[in-house]
Each structure stands twice: as structure tokens, then as C-alpha cells.
Enzyme design. Structure first.
Site, mmCIF file in Angstrom:
data_model
loop_
_atom_site.group_PDB
_atom_site.id
_atom_site.type_symbol
_atom_site.label_atom_id
_atom_site.label_comp_id
_atom_site.label_asym_id
_atom_site.label_seq_id
_atom_site.Cartn_x
_atom_site.Cartn_y
_atom_site.Cartn_z
ATOM 1 N N CYS A 200 0.717 -1.121 0.029
ATOM 2 C CA CYS A 200 -0.019 0.188 -0.090
ATOM 3 C C CYS A 200 1.092 1.239 0.140
ATOM 4 O O CYS A 200 1.283 1.829 1.095
ATOM 5 C CB CYS A 200 -0.707 0.018 1.212
ATOM 6 S SG CYS A 200 -1.831 -1.493 1.683
ATOM 7 N N GLY A 202 1.230 4.268 -1.825
ATOM 8 C CA GLY A 202 1.035 5.659 -2.236
ATOM 9 C C GLY A 202 1.156 6.478 -1.043
ATOM 10 O O GLY A 202 0.445 6.148 0.038
ATOM 11 N N GLY A 204 4.171 7.046 -1.286
ATOM 12 C CA GLY A 204 5.590 6.575 -1.724
ATOM 13 C C GLY A 204 6.552 7.017 -0.459
ATOM 14 O O GLY A 204 7.710 6.945 -0.632
ATOM 15 N N LYS A 206 7.204 5.828 2.571
ATOM 16 C CA LYS A 206 7.991 4.349 3.132
ATOM 17 C C LYS A 206 8.673 3.994 2.034
ATOM 18 O O LYS A 206 9.911 3.609 2.243
ATOM 19 C CB LYS A 206 7.006 3.472 3.788
ATOM 20 C CG LYS A 206 6.483 4.399 5.052
ATOM 21 C CD LYS A 206 6.006 3.381 5.986
ATOM 22 C CE LYS A 206 5.049 4.230 6.936
ATOM 23 N NZ LYS A 206 3.951 5.189 6.345
ATOM 24 N N ASP A 221 -0.159 0.006 -4.955
ATOM 25 C CA ASP A 221 -1.164 0.691 -4.540
ATOM 26 C C ASP A 221 -2.511 0.574 -5.475
ATOM 27 O O ASP A 221 -2.147 0.458 -6.712
ATOM 28 C CB ASP A 221 -1.102 2.245 -4.636
ATOM 29 C CG ASP A 221 -1.774 2.854 -3.464
ATOM 30 O OD1 ASP A 221 -1.405 3.243 -2.329
ATOM 31 O OD2 ASP A 221 -3.107 3.186 -3.799
ATOM 32 N N ASP A 248 -4.603 -3.978 -6.517
ATOM 33 C CA ASP A 248 -5.430 -4.295 -5.265
ATOM 34 C C ASP A 248 -4.555 -5.367 -4.708
ATOM 35 O O ASP A 248 -4.278 -6.530 -4.837
ATOM 36 C CB ASP A 248 -6.836 -4.986 -5.653
ATOM 37 C CG ASP A 248 -7.666 -5.017 -4.160
ATOM 38 O OD1 ASP A 248 -7.118 -5.153 -3.187
ATOM 39 O OD2 ASP A 248 -8.786 -4.632 -4.237
ATOM 40 N N ASP A 265 1.227 -1.303 4.924
ATOM 41 C CA ASP A 265 1.018 0.363 5.283
ATOM 42 C C ASP A 265 -0.222 0.432 5.318
ATOM 43 O O ASP A 265 -0.515 1.370 4.463
ATOM 44 C CB ASP A 265 2.111 1.238 4.915
ATOM 45 C CG ASP A 265 2.180 2.500 5.715
ATOM 46 O OD1 ASP A 265 1.869 2.538 6.717
ATOM 47 O OD2 ASP A 265 2.182 3.587 5.339
ATOM 48 N N CYS A 318 -1.616 4.327 10.824
ATOM 49 C CA CYS A 318 -1.341 5.492 11.567
ATOM 50 C C CYS A 318 -2.602 5.931 12.320
ATOM 51 O O CYS A 318 -3.118 7.173 12.231
ATOM 52 C CB CYS A 318 -0.865 6.818 10.645
ATOM 53 S SG CYS A 318 -2.226 6.904 9.088
HETATM 54 C C1 SAM Z 1 -1.499 4.842 4.551
HETATM 55 S S1 SAM Z 1 -1.544 4.990 3.052
HETATM 56 C C2 SAM Z 1 -0.105 4.605 2.586
HETATM 57 C C3 SAM Z 1 1.125 5.442 2.873
HETATM 58 C C4 SAM Z 1 2.359 5.109 2.238
HETATM 59 N N1 SAM Z 1 2.854 3.690 2.616
HETATM 60 C C5 SAM Z 1 3.473 6.120 2.578
HETATM 61 O O1 SAM Z 1 4.184 5.695 3.317
HETATM 62 O O2 SAM Z 1 3.587 6.932 1.874
HETATM 63 C C6 SAM Z 1 -2.385 3.621 2.563
HETATM 64 C C7 SAM Z 1 -2.709 3.357 0.945
HETATM 65 O O3 SAM Z 1 -3.189 2.037 0.756
HETATM 66 C C8 SAM Z 1 -4.069 2.298 -0.499
HETATM 67 N N2 SAM Z 1 -5.101 1.266 -0.615
HETATM 68 C C9 SAM Z 1 -6.251 1.263 -0.207
HETATM 69 N N3 SAM Z 1 -6.639 0.044 -0.447
HETATM 70 C C10 SAM Z 1 -5.926 -0.696 -0.973
HETATM 71 C C11 SAM Z 1 -5.722 -2.124 -1.690
HETATM 72 N N4 SAM Z 1 -6.846 -2.807 -1.386
HETATM 73 N N5 SAM Z 1 -4.783 -2.676 -2.014
HETATM 74 C C12 SAM Z 1 -3.594 -1.732 -2.287
HETATM 75 N N6 SAM Z 1 -3.603 -0.415 -1.515
HETATM 76 C C13 SAM Z 1 -4.642 -0.161 -0.910
HETATM 77 C C14 SAM Z 1 -4.384 3.681 -0.430
HETATM 78 O O4 SAM Z 1 -4.642 4.129 -1.736
HETATM 79 C C15 SAM Z 1 -3.275 4.469 0.193
HETATM 80 O O5 SAM Z 1 -2.306 4.982 -0.716
#
Ligand code: SAM
Length: 376
Positions: A200, A202, A204, A206, A221, A248, A265, A318
């Protein structure tokens, strides 16, 4: 509260702040985007920003201070001017005469008498808060949920801390990232030559931190534009990723057991970043927590399917609700009893379930939960 930005403000700074507050409440606009898109006069931008974020956070408490002195509910712009006045009177160190007269000047002529009369009363009132949720200015469900999950005193300290503007921290490569998120990236601890998936990823934060190691980091993502942000941020920070995929995480397009390390994350209720996202407390709904906990369970389940035997799964969020932290750890214990939790031997973190938690009041950062498991 932080002191009011110094220096004289032009007459209409409060009028501009009230208009922006109208858009946030009436149109459901995001406070940071409204501020970023407004063409703020340079000399007033500090004050306007402080008023917009502060009044958005403290909306409920300010309404309580005001509502004792208004019989007919005022229109939204007038209400926002009253909130601005009450905020300066009770939460900033603005002298009463200035807070009242400058806010009255920002009001349309026909409302000036009313704004003046109400703010004079608000200036003299000794607040009597009916509940802690009103005093701290959060929805009841949110305060109650965190009180139940963390205990009253830790919950109140967390809520209090998130009424202060969150500090901005930058990494050595210039990427702006909260300190607790940086600590999560450290704990992922990729080893040289490993293949690591950030499931997950986006926007970016981490992924770009992890890509600075000598591991190959694949970022995914499910939203295309979030995946594009990861690629853009990798280019900006000058790191190369082993691939960026819009996918996904529940149905990952990767071979089973093909990664040494998988970071989840996960999307979460974000109750640990309310200091940074002023309007989020009014946006998140109680059902979101349960729905997100189900999604988190599916994502971590998929992560165990992607990691090689002996590899490592890291889960982070978070937020600080039990459902999204310790309950997810309990689920892992049930579904993968043979997976070994890796101890987080770092005094900055509090043990929480078999993982670790940081609350906003601990180090003036976002709240963050992390759990780390070694697959059998
Ligand atoms: C907490 S944010 C991640 C922050 C990122 N790791 C960073 O440090 O910048 C959670 C992310 O999970 C994505 N997300 C939500 N559902 C998801 C899924 N089913 N599969 C993959 N990514 C997903 C969202 O689009 C979002 O960008």
C-alpha cells in the site's frame, strides 16, 4: 495553543479566513487544499492559515462558547466570524479589544452590531464544558472510542496533542515525512539483496525510504494516481524502485511466496494524524473503523501468501483504535499461530499486543502502530 503570528494584519484577513472556512464546511473541501489554492496576501498568510486550521479543529468547542449567546442561528459566514473571534479570545493570546474589533470590522456592515454584541459576551465568559469531547472539540464517538481503547488519560492526552499544529519534519533527502513514519521505515529493516513489497505504497513515503537501502523495492497501490505519485516521488528523491504497480493488495498480481519482506502500511481511520489533517475529525465516521479493519485483515492475509518461508511481514497503521491495531495482531495469532512476532526493542515504542504503538503525546509525532512477524 501557539501564539498568534505577530505583526498587524490587514483588515480583511479574518474575512478571508471566514470565506475559506465556509468552503471547508459547506462544500466539504479539504482545509489544506483550500489554503493551498487560495491566493493569500503574503503578510497575512500566517494568520489566515492559523485561523483556518485552528478554527476547523476547535469548531465544536467554539460553537459551545458562542451558542450560549445567540438565540437565532446565524448564517454560516457570520458563524465562522464568531468562531474566529472566539478562537482568538480563548485559544490565542490575542488581546480582547483587538480580537473583537478586528473581527467586527471583517463582518458585513449589517451584521457588525450582532458580532460585536456576541463577542463581547464571549470575551467575558469563563468556559464551562459539558463534556471532555466538547472541550477537546471532537465528535463524541471518537473521544469515547479512544477513551475505551486507550484509557481516559492517554486518550485525552492524545486528543489534546492533536489540537496543536503537528511539526513538519524532513528526511535528509528533503522528503517531508512525519518522524514516526520514518521510524516505521527503519523497523522494516530491508536486508541487502532482498526483494521487498510495499503493498500500500502511495504516495511513496515509506517506499522511497526503503529504496535507499540495497534491497529491491516493489511498490503497489490499488489507486492508479497513488501509484503514479510513488513513481514521481521516487524520481524526486533520486531512488530507483524495482517496479511500481497499480494493484489491489487483496488480489496481488505476484507469484505466491515471491518476496523476502512485505510491508502492509494499511489504509486506516487515520485517527493518529488528526493534528496534521485539521478537518479529518469531522469526516471520519464510526463505521469506517470496522470497515477498514476488515480490509486490513484481508491485506495482511494476502501478505502472508506473498512472503517466502522465513520471510517477514510488517503491518503498520497511523491510528490507535484497538480494532485496527491489537485486534489485527490477535487475528494474525489465530490465523498464523506458527508465525513468530519479532520484538520491537526500541524504547521510543510502547508494547501493544505483540506489536508496538506510539501515541501523539509520546514524541509529538503522528500516532503509529507496527507489528512484525516472521513467517514459518
Ligand atoms: C496509509 S496509506 C500508505 C502510505 C504510504 N505507505 C507512505 O508511506 O507514503 C494507504 C494506501 O493504501 C492504498 N490502498 C487502499 N486500499 C488498498 C488495497 N486494497 N490494495 C492496495 N492499496 C490500497 C491507498 O490508496 C493508500 O495510498
Amino acid at each position: 495553543m501557539s501564539p498568534s503570528p505577530s505583526g498587524p494584519a490587514s483588515k480583511n484577513a479574518r474575512a478571508v479566513a471566514a470565506q475559506l472556512l465556509d468552503r471547508i464546511e459547506r462544500d466539504g473541501a479539504f482545509a489544506n487544499l483550500v489554503l493551498a489554492s487560495a491566493d493569500l496576501p503574503e503578510r497575512d498568510s500566517g494568520l489566515i492559515t492559523e485561523l483556518v486550521y485552528g478554527v476547523t479543529r476547535m469548531r465544536r468547542a467554539l460553537d459551545h462558547l458562542i451558542d450560549g449567546f445567540v438565540s437565532d442561528p446565524p448564517d454560516l459566514t457570520t458563524r465562522n466570524l464568531l468562531r474566529i473571534g472566539a478562537y482568538q479570545l480563548h485559544m490565542l493570546d490575542t488581546p480582547a479589544y483587538a480580537a473583537v474589533s478586528e473581527t467586527v470590522d471583517a463582518a458585513p456592515r449589517r451584521h457588525r452590531g450582532f458580532v460585536n454584541a456576541v463577542l463581547r459576551r464571549v470575551a467575558d465568559v469563563e468556559p464551562a464544558w459539558p463534556t471532555d469531547a466538547v472541550r477537546l472539540s471532537y465528535p463524541d464517538w471518537m473521544a469515547e472510542r479512544l477513551e475505551a481503547d486507550l484509557g481516559r488519560s492517554e486518550a485525552h492526552a492524545a486528543l489534546e496533542q492533536m489540537n496543536q499544529p503537528a511539526p513538519v519534519t524532513s528526511r535528509p533527502d528533503g522528503y517531508v515525512q512525519d518522524q514516526a513514519s520514518q521510524w516505521v521505515a527503519e523497523l522494516v529493516d530491508p536486508q541487502p539483496g532482498e526483494r521487498v513489497l510495499d503493498m500500500c505504497a502511495g504516495p511513496g513515503g515509506k517506499a522511497t525510504a526503503l529504496a535507499g537501502s540495497s534491497a529491491t523495492v516493489v511498490a503497489a497501490d490499488h489507486r492508479q494516481h497513488r501509484a503514479s505519485l510513488v513513481a514521481a516521488n521516487a524520481a524526486k528523491t533520486g531512488v530507483s524502485l524495482g517496479g511500481v504497480v497499480a494493484a489491489d493488495g487483496r488480489h496481488p498480481p505476484f507469484s505466491p511466496h515471491s518476496f523476502d519482506r512485505v510491508l502492509v502500511d494499511a489504509p486506516c481511520s487515520g485517527l493518529g494524524v488528526l493534528g496534521r489533517r485539521a478537518d479529518a475529525r469531522w469526516r471520519v465516521k464510526p463505521d469506517d473503523v470496522e470497515e477498514l479493519a476488515l480490509l486490513q485483515a484481508e491485506l495482511i492475509r494476502a501478505a502472508f501468501g506473498l512472503v517466502r518461508p522465513g520471510g517477514v511481514v510488517i503491518y503498520s497503521v497511523c491510528t490507535m483504535t484497538q480494532a485496527e491495531t491489537a485486534a489485527i495482531d490477535e487475528l494474525v495469532a489465530q490465523e498464523h499461530p506458527e508465525a513468530k512476532p519479532a520484538p520491537i526493542n526500541d524504547p521510543r515504542w510502547r508494547p501493544h499486543g505483540r506489536g508496538a504503538l506510539i501515541l501523539p503525546q509520546d514524541h509529538n509525532t503522528d500516532a503509529m502502530f507496527i507489528a512484525k512477524y516472521q513467517a514459518p
